[in-house]
Scaffold this motif. Structure first.
Motif, PDB file in Angstrom:
ATOM      1  N   LEU A 208      54.708  18.521  14.630  1.00 37.70           N
ATOM      2  CA  LEU A 208      53.459  17.842  14.295  1.00 37.70           C
ATOM      3  C   LEU A 208      53.369  17.468  12.816  1.00 37.70           C
ATOM      4  CD1 LEU A 208      50.897  19.810  16.494  1.00 37.70           C
ATOM      5  CD2 LEU A 208      52.111  17.684  16.994  1.00 37.70           C
ATOM      6  N   HIS A 209      54.123  18.160  11.956  1.00 34.78           N
ATOM      7  CA  HIS A 209      54.157  17.751  10.551  1.00 34.78           C
ATOM      8  C   HIS A 209      54.816  16.376  10.418  1.00 34.78           C
ATOM      9  CE1 HIS A 209      52.758  21.618   9.110  1.00 34.78           C
ATOM     10  NE2 HIS A 209      53.663  22.231   9.859  1.00 34.78           N
ATOM     11  N   VAL A 210      55.863  16.137  11.203  1.00 35.72           N
ATOM     12  CA  VAL A 210      56.531  14.834  11.211  1.00 35.72           C
ATOM     13  C   VAL A 210      55.595  13.767  11.764  1.00 35.72           C
ATOM     14  CG1 VAL A 210      58.450  13.503  12.168  1.00 35.72           C
ATOM     15  CG2 VAL A 210      58.827  15.843  11.369  1.00 35.72           C
ATOM     16  N   VAL A 211      54.914  14.098  12.842  1.00 33.21           N
ATOM     17  CA  VAL A 211      53.964  13.159  13.451  1.00 33.21           C
ATOM     18  C   VAL A 211      52.867  12.789  12.451  1.00 33.21           C
ATOM     19  CG1 VAL A 211      52.223  12.892  15.266  1.00 33.21           C
ATOM     20  CG2 VAL A 211      54.424  13.945  15.802  1.00 33.21           C
ATOM     21  N   ASP A 216      51.309   5.961  12.818  1.00 31.69           N
ATOM     22  CA  ASP A 216      50.103   5.164  12.630  1.00 31.69           C
ATOM     23  C   ASP A 216      49.099   5.440  13.750  1.00 31.69           C
ATOM     24  OD1 ASP A 216      51.026   3.524  10.324  1.00 31.69           O
ATOM     25  OD2 ASP A 216      52.524   2.845  11.780  1.00 31.69           O
ATOM     26  N   LYS A 217      49.639   5.687  14.945  1.00 30.75           N
ATOM     27  CA  LYS A 217      48.795   5.975  16.101  1.00 30.75           C
ATOM     28  C   LYS A 217      49.505   7.002  16.973  1.00 30.75           C
ATOM     29  CE  LYS A 217      46.275   3.743  19.925  1.00 30.75           C
ATOM     30  NZ  LYS A 217      45.992   2.456  20.604  1.00 30.75           N
ATOM     31  N   GLU A 229      43.851   9.184  22.398  1.00 32.20           N
ATOM     32  CA  GLU A 229      44.662   8.398  21.471  1.00 32.20           C
ATOM     33  C   GLU A 229      43.912   8.254  20.154  1.00 32.20           C
ATOM     34  OE1 GLU A 229      47.397   5.275  23.894  1.00 32.20           O
ATOM     35  OE2 GLU A 229      45.256   4.763  23.801  1.00 32.20           O
ATOM     36  N   GLY A 230      44.668   7.985  19.091  1.00 32.71           N
ATOM     37  CA  GLY A 230      44.039   7.733  17.809  1.00 32.71           C
ATOM     38  C   GLY A 230      44.947   8.130  16.664  1.00 32.71           C
ATOM     39  N   THR A 231      44.390   8.209  15.467  1.00 34.39           N
ATOM     40  CA  THR A 231      45.142   8.664  14.312  1.00 34.39           C
ATOM     41  C   THR A 231      45.362  10.174  14.414  1.00 34.39           C
ATOM     42  OG1 THR A 231      43.151   9.093  13.011  1.00 34.39           O
ATOM     43  CG2 THR A 231      44.087   6.869  12.898  1.00 34.39           C
ATOM     44  N   TYR A 232      46.233  10.699  13.536  1.00 36.30           N
ATOM     45  CA  TYR A 232      46.475  12.137  13.549  1.00 36.30           C
ATOM     46  C   TYR A 232      45.182  12.895  13.248  1.00 36.30           C
ATOM     47  CZ  TYR A 232      48.371  16.720  12.514  1.00 36.30           C
ATOM     48  OH  TYR A 232      48.619  18.066  12.518  1.00 36.30           O
TER      49      TYR A 232
END
Length: 270
Positions: A208-211, A216-217, A229-232
């Motif tokens: 999740l750090h990479v994500v 962007d989404k 769905e959405g931003t982090y």
């Protein structure tokens, strides 16, 4: 003005003998973005990838690429359209040199991949482009190294170079940092960001750090269906997402600690 979507799925379903692995997924990937597909184990992420690249055939639903229906196309035809995929396990030729691995990928575009009777000198014209690609992924100094001798992170970088040699419009990256140590994860994440220029990337990623750094989404899957769905920032605060990952609701501090521990355990076991 409406968004420009390079890839769309409409009511995508995949069933295996009564079990629904992908359940009515409507995915939209905007051109020129990095879009992450995340979710707990068994959420259907890799199955979606297999459907998009036609390693599996949808039970029902439609897949569109640049507005064209590609649902019935074969894997090779989809690759020629510009969708190229990497896999969880690094797919390189271990006993060839780094340069030779990229030249093989470049041969595919030349249409002479299987002309084994031709002199190797014929391939020398591909060297300049191969070296450009290696430079792009930070491997130019390793051009003459035998691939099996590379550290795992550099093997993954080489795989990205061979993928770029096919000149894709869209990259599908399946767990690009799986099995890597912390240092390699950072290097590969930076590389993905670099090669995303003028391309679209859809990635499955557990880290999740990479994500958080790249996406962007984000689309979150649970039990084969889109949860949110959405931003982090949006999805990381969603109580349903936390419950899907951890099985219980938790406050911010506990949630972050458990998520970090879970990611570390998965990397260690990979």
């Amino acid at each position: 003005m409406s968004a420009d979507y390079v890839l769309e799925t409409r009511n995508l379903i995949k069933e295996f003998k009564g079990f629904t692995a992908v359940d009515d997924v409507n995915l939209k990937v905007e051109r020129g973005t990095i879009h992450a597909l995340i979710g707990p184990n068994g959420a259907g992420k890799t199955t979606v990838f297999n459907l998009l690249t036609k390693f599996l055939t949808p039970t029902t639903g439609t897949i569109l690429f640049n507005g064209e229906d590609i649902t019935s196309m074969k894997s090779a035809a989809i690759a020629r359209k510009g969708i190229v995929r990497s896999f969880q396990i690094s797919a390189v030729f271990p006993h060839l040199s780094v340069l030779e691995n990229v030249r093989i990928a470049l041969q595919r575009k030349e249409g002479n991949s299987f002309h084994f009777w031709k002199s190797e000198k014929v391939l020398d014209k591909l060297n300049d482009r191969a070296l450009e690609l290696l430079d792009e992924v930070g491997l130019k100094d390793y051009a003459n190294a035998i691939t099996v001798d590379l550290p795992y992170g550099r093997k993954r970088a080489l795989e990205i170079a061979t993928t770029l040699a096919l000149d894709p419009e869209m990259l599908l990256l399946d767990e690009p940092t799986q099995g890597m140590g912390h240092e390699d994860v950072g290097v590969v994440a930076d590389l993905i960001k670099k090669v995303s220029a003028n391309r679209t990337i859809l990635m499955v990623e557990h880290n999740l750090h990479v994500v958080a750094k790249l996406a962007d989404k984000i689309t979150v899957l649970q039990r084969g269906a889109i949860l949110t769905e959405g931003t982090y920032e949006t999805v990381s605060q969603d109580p349903q997402v936390r419950e899907a990952y951890m099985g219980v609701e938790a406050d911010d501090e506990v949630a972050n600690a458990i998520a970090a521990e879970s990611a570390a355990e998965k990397e260690a076991k990979a």
